[in-house]
Enzyme design. Structure first.
Site, PDB file in Angstrom:
ATOM      1  N   ALA A  65      41.366 -79.317  95.508  1.00  0.00           N
ATOM      2  CA  ALA A  65      40.492 -79.616  96.909  1.00  0.00           C
ATOM      3  C   ALA A  65      40.973 -81.110  97.280  1.00  0.00           C
ATOM      4  CB  ALA A  65      39.332 -79.296  96.665  1.00  0.00           C
ATOM      5  N   GLY A 106      42.183 -76.716  91.467  1.00  0.00           N
ATOM      6  CA  GLY A 106      42.705 -75.531  92.445  1.00  0.00           C
ATOM      7  C   GLY A 106      43.896 -75.102  92.702  1.00  0.00           C
ATOM      8  N   GLU A 109      44.814 -72.953  89.905  1.00  0.00           N
ATOM      9  CA  GLU A 109      44.105 -71.589  90.445  1.00  0.00           C
ATOM     10  C   GLU A 109      45.045 -71.037  91.084  1.00  0.00           C
ATOM     11  OE1 GLU A 109      39.553 -71.863  89.723  1.00  0.00           O
ATOM     12  OE2 GLU A 109      40.153 -73.707  90.701  1.00  0.00           O
ATOM     13  N   GLU A 129      38.098 -79.695  85.949  1.00  0.00           N
ATOM     14  CA  GLU A 129      36.608 -79.701  86.670  1.00  0.00           C
ATOM     15  C   GLU A 129      35.428 -79.929  85.777  1.00  0.00           C
ATOM     16  OE1 GLU A 129      39.089 -77.186  89.361  1.00  0.00           O
ATOM     17  OE2 GLU A 129      38.926 -77.448  87.056  1.00  0.00           O
TER      18      GLU A 129
END
Length: 255
Positions: A65, A106, A109, A129
């Site tokens: 992000a 992300g 991911e 994270e």
């Protein structure tokens, strides 16, 4: 005029989808997430495209992000599609990730939401994270244990440590390892091999293989959202973000 941050290139049955924000290591903001969602819809709806390739740049696939955009009120999550327009509802057709450099948070991911990963030796993959008081909330913690041994997935989840491209290949997370600068080329070649096969058979095969390991995904996604919602209002997450901005170790309080 706004410069598009997602570039599409159609090649003989393969749709190459490239994230183009090199100045922020392909961090995902809201416009980019929406463009990616449109690209994956095009992949599924265009009969000429049988396989997709998702590519970043030479330095990064994606670092997750765009925190500045998030702080400004933007969301890199597309409703019904997930982070980057991908992680909750990947395309029906096969999607190959081509990774150079960083695939973090992300970004990893998104790669895990793809069906195959081609990576260069210099790739670094991780879910950092927990070092910011968060969890990987775009399916990474759900998909990683299906791709890696439990002990490796757990270590990555709890420490935020990274895997190199060579380590990921040895652990079979990466299906093809190439020299730096060749990930996109190799991924397109792999996608072209898939595109030679019967499209309905390929899509059915993808669906069945995923069903064999993702049977409880919907329930787990709900649990993931619940846990992340609790963390987002914690003292620790504010401290983790502040420590990152101030380039200092965080002082966790567990609240």
């Amino acid at each position: 005029m706004t410069v598009p941050t997602v570039v599409l290139e159609a090649r003989d049955g393969v749709l190459v989808i490239s994230i183009d924000r090199p100045e922020v290591l392909n961090a995902i903001d809201q416009p980019t997430a929406e463009l990616l969602a449109h690209a994956f819809t095009r992949l599924d709806e265009d009969d000429r495209a049988r396989v997709g390739v998702l590519h970043g740049g030479a330095k990064a696939f994606s670092t997750g992000a765009d925190l500045r955009a998030v702080a400004a009120g933007q969301s890199p999550v597309v409703p019904g599609r997930g982070f980057g327009g991908l992680t909750e509802r990947p395309p029906r057709k096969p999607l190959v990730a081509a990774i150079e450099g960083y695939a973090l948070g992300g970004g990893l991911e998104m790669a895990l939401a793809c069906d195959l990963i081609v990576a260069s030796r210099t790739t670094q993959l991780g879910l950092p994270e927990v070092t910011r008081g968060l969890i990987a909330s775009a399916g990474g913690l759900l998909r990683l244990p299906t791709r890696l041994p439990h002990s490796v997935a757990m270590r990555m989840a709890l420490t935020g440590e990274r895997l190199t491209g060579e380590q990921a290949f040895d652990l079979h997370l990466v299906s093809e390892l190439v020299e730096p600068g060749r990930a996109q080329e190799a991924a397109v070649a792999l996608a072209a091999r898939i595109a030679e096969n019967a499209p309905l058979s390929v899509q059915a095969s993808k669906r069945l293989v995923n069903a064999a390991v993702d049977g409880a995904t919907d329930e787990l996604l709900r649990l993931q959202a619940e846990l992340q919602a609790r963390l987002l209002v914690s003292w620790d997450v504010a401290e983790g973000i502040a420590a990152f901005k101030e380039k200092r170790p965080p002082r966790w309080e567990g609240r």
